[in-house]
Design an enzyme around this catalytic site. Structure first.
Site, PDB file in Angstrom:
ATOM      1  N   GLY A 100     -46.021  66.892 -28.241  1.00 16.81           N
ATOM      2  CA  GLY A 100     -45.505  68.245 -28.033  1.00 16.81           C
ATOM      3  C   GLY A 100     -44.916  68.484 -26.648  1.00 16.81           C
TER       4      GLY A 100
ATOM      5  CB  SER B 114     -53.787  67.789 -26.808  1.00 10.95           C
ATOM      6  OG  SER B 114     -53.640  68.125 -28.181  1.00 10.95           O
TER       7      SER B 114
ATOM      8  N   GLY C 284     -51.830  66.916 -31.354  1.00 12.15           N
ATOM      9  CA  GLY C 284     -51.213  68.183 -31.751  1.00 12.15           C
ATOM     10  C   GLY C 284     -52.199  69.314 -31.975  1.00 12.15           C
TER      11      GLY C 284
ATOM     12  CD  GLU D 194     -50.913  58.837 -29.778  1.00 14.84           C
ATOM     13  OE1 GLU D 194     -50.320  59.491 -28.915  1.00 14.84           O
ATOM     14  OE2 GLU D 194     -50.523  58.759 -30.962  1.00 14.84           O
TER      15      GLU D 194
ATOM     16  CG  ASN E  99     -44.114  60.382 -30.972  1.00  9.81           C
ATOM     17  OD1 ASN E  99     -43.041  60.399 -31.574  1.00  9.81           O
ATOM     18  ND2 ASN E  99     -45.285  60.302 -31.592  1.00  9.81           N
TER      19      ASN E  99
ATOM     20  CG  HIS F  36     -48.054  58.144 -34.346  1.00  4.73           C
ATOM     21  ND1 HIS F  36     -48.534  59.177 -35.122  1.00  4.73           N
ATOM     22  CD2 HIS F  36     -48.024  58.605 -33.079  1.00  4.73           C
ATOM     23  CE1 HIS F  36     -48.771  60.220 -34.333  1.00  4.73           C
ATOM     24  NE2 HIS F  36     -48.471  59.895 -33.092  1.00  4.73           N
TER      25      HIS F  36
HETATM   26  P1  PGA Z   1     -49.437  65.464 -28.924  1.00  5.35           P
HETATM   27  O1  PGA Z   1     -49.009  64.154 -29.778  1.00  5.35           O
HETATM   28  O2  PGA Z   1     -49.179  65.157 -27.483  1.00  5.35           O
HETATM   29  O3  PGA Z   1     -48.571  66.557 -29.460  1.00  5.35           O
HETATM   30  O4  PGA Z   1     -50.890  65.691 -29.212  1.00  5.35           O
HETATM   31  C1  PGA Z   1     -49.253  62.859 -29.303  1.00  5.35           C
HETATM   32  C2  PGA Z   1     -48.747  61.835 -30.288  1.00  5.35           C
HETATM   33  O5  PGA Z   1     -48.918  62.017 -31.500  1.00  5.35           O
HETATM   34  O6  PGA Z   1     -48.155  60.801 -29.895  1.00  5.35           O
END
Ligand code: PGA
Length: 251
Positions: A234, A212, A173, A167, A9, A95
Site C-alpha cells: 500500500g 503494513s 494490507g 511477509e 509491490n 507472494h
Molecule cells: P502491504 O503489502 O504493505 O500493503 O501490507 C505488502 C505486500 O503484500 O507485499
C-alpha cells in the site's frame, strides 16, 4: 553489513497517468541513489512505461510473478525472459496472494524461482504464515517448508542471486504490522536455516520484511539485525510514503 533493499509491490493498482506522477516523483526524490537499493514491481502492462521513466536512475524495477515455463502454449502467461526484455532486475515469487488466490504451492514457487534465476532475474521469494498458523504455533514449520521446497529445487547456491521477503499473511494490507521483534525472530530463523547449508551465503542474503510497512514503523523494523529492508504494498503507491521508507533504509 548487508545493503538494504526497499521494493514496492504495486499489486493490481495503477494507470498510465497515475504511474507517471508516481514514477517521476520517485525518480526525482531517490533516483540519484542513496544508502540502499530501491525497486518497484509494476503490473505487466506498465513495465515498458516503468522502464522508460526509471531508466538511468538508481531505482530498479520488476514483475510481480512469472511463468515457470520458458515459452509455449500458455495463454495469459509471461516468461522470465520477457521480463528481462523490459529491463526487469527483480521478480516477486510466491507472494501469499498468489498462493492463496491462485493456488500456487511451495513447489510452484520453487520452479518459478529457478525460471527467474535462469533468465538472470533476482527472485524475491515470499514466505509467510497465516494468523491461524501463528496462533497454532506452527510459524517456523510453515516457513521451513516454504523455504526448503525452494532450496531443494534450486540448491542453496540459488540463493546467491536471490532476495527473501518474510511477509506474515496477517500483516499484509491489514494495518497490523509484526512487531520488530516478531519479524526479527522469523528473519533470524530463516537465516539460520540457510546457514545450515551455507553459512557464508546465509550471511549475505537480503531478507526483507513485508506487511503494513509505513513511514512510521519502517526505521524501527529496518533497525533489527536480520531485517534488510522491506517489500512495500500500500505505501508504495504514495510517493511521499515510499520515499520516506526508502530514506529509513538509507540510514
Ligand atoms: P502491504 O503489502 O504493505 O500493503 O501490507 C505488502 C505486500 O503484500 O507485499
Amino acid at each position: 553489513m548487508r545493503r538494504k533493499l526497499v521494493a514496492g509491490n504495486w499489486k493490481m493498482h495503477g494507470g498510465l497517468s497515475r504511474n507517471r506522477d508516481l514514477l517521476q516523483s520517485l525518480a526525482q526524490a531517490i533516483g540519484a541513489g542513496g544508502g540502499a537499493d530501491y525497486a518497484v514491481c509494476a503490473p505487466f502492462p506498465y513495465l515498458a512505461q516503468t522502464q522508460t521513466l526509471l531508466n538511468g536512475t538508481a531505482i530498479a524495477w520488476g514483475g510481480q510473478t512469472l511463468s515457470e515455463h520458458a515459452e509455449g502454449a500458455y495463454t495469459g502467461e509471461v516468461s522470465a525472459a520477457m521480463l528481462a526484455d523490459f529491463g526487469c532486475r527483480y521478480v516477486i515469487v510466491g507472494h501469499s496472494e498468489r498462493r492463496s488466490l491462485y493456488g500456487e504451492s511451495n513447489q510452484t514457487a520453487a520452479v518459478k524461482f529457478v525460471a527467474a534465476a535462469r533468465a538472470g532475474l533476482t527472485p524475491i521469494l515470499c514466505l509467510g504464515e497465516t494468523l491461524e498458523q501463528r496462533e497454532g504455533n506452527v510459524t517456523e514449520q510453515v516457513i521451513a517448508a516454504q523455504l526448503d521446497a525452494v532450496v531443494e529445487t534450486a540448491g542453496v547456491s540459488g540463493f546467491a542471486g536471490a532476495v527473501i521477503a518474510y511477509e506474515p499473511v496477517w500483516a499484509i494490507g491489514t494495518g497490523r504490522t509484526a512487531t520488530p521483534q516478531q519479524a526479527q525472530d522469523v528473519h533470524a530463523f530463516i537465516r539460520a536455516r540457510l546457514a545450515r547449508r551455507d553459512a557464508a551465503l546465509a550471511q549475505r542474503v537480503q531478507i526483507l520484511y513485508g506487511g503494513s510497512v509505513k513511514p512510521q514503523n519502517a526505521a524501527e523494523l529496518f533497525g533489527m539485525a536480520d531485517i534488510d529492508g522491506g517489500l512495500i504494498g500500500g505505501a508504495s503507491l504514495v510517493a511521499q510514503d515510499f520515499v520516506a521508507i526508502c530514506r529509513a533504509a538509507d540510514q
